[in-house]
Design an enzyme around this catalytic site. Structure first.
Site, PDB file in Angstrom:
ATOM      1  N   ARG A 207      -9.485   0.625   9.096  1.00  0.00           N
ATOM      2  CA  ARG A 207      -9.093  -0.749   9.379  1.00  0.00           C
ATOM      3  C   ARG A 207     -10.181  -1.500  10.124  1.00  0.00           C
ATOM      4  NH1 ARG A 207      -3.257   0.166   9.110  1.00  0.00           N
ATOM      5  NH2 ARG A 207      -2.085  -1.751   9.359  1.00  0.00           N
TER       6      ARG A 207
ATOM      7  N   LYS B 169       0.825  -1.212   0.000  1.00  0.00           N
ATOM      8  CA  LYS B 169       0.000   0.000   0.000  1.00  0.00           C
ATOM      9  C   LYS B 169       0.861   1.266   0.000  1.00  0.00           C
ATOM     10  CE  LYS B 169      -2.086  -1.132   3.887  1.00  0.00           C
ATOM     11  NZ  LYS B 169      -1.635  -2.476   4.285  1.00  0.00           N
TER      12      LYS B 169
ATOM     13  N   ARG C  46      -0.504  -9.012  13.608  1.00  0.00           N
ATOM     14  CA  ARG C  46      -1.003  -8.063  12.608  1.00  0.00           C
ATOM     15  C   ARG C  46      -1.883  -8.764  11.584  1.00  0.00           C
ATOM     16  NH1 ARG C  46       4.574  -5.694  10.992  1.00  0.00           N
ATOM     17  NH2 ARG C  46       3.547  -4.488   9.366  1.00  0.00           N
TER      18      ARG C  46
ATOM     19  N   ARG D 147      11.264  -1.342  11.122  1.00  0.00           N
ATOM     20  CA  ARG D 147      10.197  -1.102  12.080  1.00  0.00           C
ATOM     21  C   ARG D 147      10.212  -2.125  13.199  1.00  0.00           C
ATOM     22  NH1 ARG D 147       4.835  -0.266   8.565  1.00  0.00           N
ATOM     23  NH2 ARG D 147       4.079  -1.579  10.251  1.00  0.00           N
TER      24      ARG D 147
ATOM     25  N   ARG E  85      12.119  -6.127   5.284  1.00  0.00           N
ATOM     26  CA  ARG E  85      11.851  -4.739   4.900  1.00  0.00           C
ATOM     27  C   ARG E  85      12.625  -3.700   5.717  1.00  0.00           C
ATOM     28  NH1 ARG E  85       5.571  -2.893   4.793  1.00  0.00           N
ATOM     29  NH2 ARG E  85       5.657  -2.989   7.056  1.00  0.00           N
TER      30      ARG E  85
HETATM   31  P1  ADP Z   1       1.138  -2.212   7.949  1.00  0.00           P
HETATM   32  O1  ADP Z   1       0.091  -1.977   6.894  1.00  0.00           O
HETATM   33  O2  ADP Z   1       2.420  -2.684   7.389  1.00  0.00           O
HETATM   34  O3  ADP Z   1       0.672  -3.088   9.078  1.00  0.00           O
HETATM   35  P2  ADP Z   1       0.904   0.489   9.085  1.00  0.00           P
HETATM   36  O4  ADP Z   1       2.059   1.401   9.067  1.00  0.00           O
HETATM   37  O5  ADP Z   1      -0.281   0.866   8.278  1.00  0.00           O
HETATM   38  O6  ADP Z   1       1.535  -0.869   8.632  1.00  0.00           O
HETATM   39  O7  ADP Z   1       0.400   0.263  10.585  1.00  0.00           O
HETATM   40  C1  ADP Z   1       1.273  -0.069  11.637  1.00  0.00           C
HETATM   41  C2  ADP Z   1       0.517  -0.214  12.963  1.00  0.00           C
HETATM   42  O8  ADP Z   1      -0.127   1.030  13.298  1.00  0.00           O
HETATM   43  C3  ADP Z   1      -0.627  -1.217  12.977  1.00  0.00           C
HETATM   44  O9  ADP Z   1      -0.180  -2.540  13.210  1.00  0.00           O
HETATM   45  C4  ADP Z   1      -1.494  -0.662  14.112  1.00  0.00           C
HETATM   46  O10 ADP Z   1      -0.933  -0.958  15.370  1.00  0.00           O
HETATM   47  C5  ADP Z   1      -1.391   0.822  13.911  1.00  0.00           C
HETATM   48  N1  ADP Z   1      -2.441   1.350  13.017  1.00  0.00           N
HETATM   49  C6  ADP Z   1      -2.240   1.935  11.792  1.00  0.00           C
HETATM   50  N2  ADP Z   1      -3.394   2.316  11.243  1.00  0.00           N
HETATM   51  C7  ADP Z   1      -4.379   1.960  12.117  1.00  0.00           C
HETATM   52  C8  ADP Z   1      -5.795   2.058  12.130  1.00  0.00           C
HETATM   53  N3  ADP Z   1      -6.457   2.616  11.096  1.00  0.00           N
HETATM   54  N4  ADP Z   1      -6.470   1.575  13.193  1.00  0.00           N
HETATM   55  C9  ADP Z   1      -5.834   1.043  14.234  1.00  0.00           C
HETATM   56  N5  ADP Z   1      -4.507   0.896  14.295  1.00  0.00           N
HETATM   57  C10 ADP Z   1      -3.764   1.344  13.255  1.00  0.00           C
END
Ligand code: ADP
Ligand code: ZN
Length: 220
Positions: free
Chosen positions: A89, A15, A173, A162, A128
């Site tokens: 999400r 994404k 996740r 990360r 990554r």
């Molecule tokens: P990825 O898509 O690789 O999991 P992100 O950078 O989008 O990575 O998200 C990393 C973390 O941030 C998630 O595992 C969660 O803990 C938190 N997070 C991100 N976006 C949301 C969301 N919309 N709702 C709840 N938690 C979120």
């Protein structure tokens, strides 16, 4: 006319990479809740501390917090369009986004679903790393830097991994994704907003498929 799209898919689906292209080529503004939360955790506040703990375990942060972050951005930024990356999400987040946009006379024009095999995700995520300066994304096996420890794009040596890109957090996740986020696929399908793309194809091909969706909705 404004264009607002959502990039939907499991962690590691690509994404962020596609969002970067859309920012560069179409002038859209990327709203990544993951990036916002990573910023919040460095703020030294109580909220930042809680967020850090939850994120590192691979769990979702509360709807209240992420909706608040998105609301703040939408209220203070002007843009020809937004790319929502990693948001919504959960179903409550999706409803909240609809309401927020409706209040601004905007709407979601397309939800791009990046489809990938579960087995590929683990490999993608565990290798990554990114450039802390320009945000370029690399991978130990599939996309190493030309010179070890130096970003190809900007020359920075601030390359980082990360804290949640490890096997344990990744498992959580993925579970969080299937339990709480994947229902959004049905939700947006029913709203006739879902556009699947093949996230297993090569990056350029994925880009072409995303571009075709954008052109189809008038997002030039
Ligand atoms: P990825 O898509 O690789 O999991 P992100 O950078 O989008 O990575 O998200 C990393 C973390 O941030 C998630 O595992 C969660 O803990 C938190 N997070 C991100 N976006 C949301 C969301 N919309 N709702 C709840 N938690 C979120
Ligand atoms: Zn860089």
């Amino acid at each position: 006319m404004t264009i607002n799209i959502i990039l939907l898919g499991p962690p590691g689906a690509g994404k962020g990479t596609q969002a970067r292209t859309l920012v560069e080529e179409r002038g859209l503004v990327q709203l990544s809740t993951g990036d916002m939360l990573r910023e919040a955790r460095t703020s030294g506040t109580e909220m930042g501390r809680v967020v850090a703990e939850v994120m590192d375990k691979g769990q979702l942060v509360t709807d209240e917090i992420v909706i608040g972050l998105i609301r703040e951005k939408l209220e203070t930024m002007d843009a020809p369009g937004f790319i929502f990356d990693g948001f919504p999400r959960t179903l409550p987040q999706a409803d909240a986004l609809n309401d927020l946009l409706a209040g601004m006379g905007r709407q979601i024009d397309a939800v791009i679903e990046m489809q990938v095999d579960d087995t590929a995700l683990v490999d993608r995520i565990s290798g990554r790393f990114t450039c802390g300066n320009c945000g370029e994304v690399y991978h130990d096996q599939t996309k190493p830097t030309a010179k070890p420890g130096v970003c190809d794009v900007c020359g920075s040596t601030d390359l980082k991994r990360r804290a949640d890109d490890n096997a344990d957090s990744l498992k959580t996740r993925l579970l969080e994704y299937y339990k709480k986020t994947s229902p959004l696929i049905g939700y947006y399908y029913a709203k006739k907003q879902l556009h699947p793309v093949d996230g297993m194809a090569e990056m350029d091909e994925v880009g072409r498929q995303v571009a075709a969706v954008m052109d189809g909705i008038g997002g030039r």
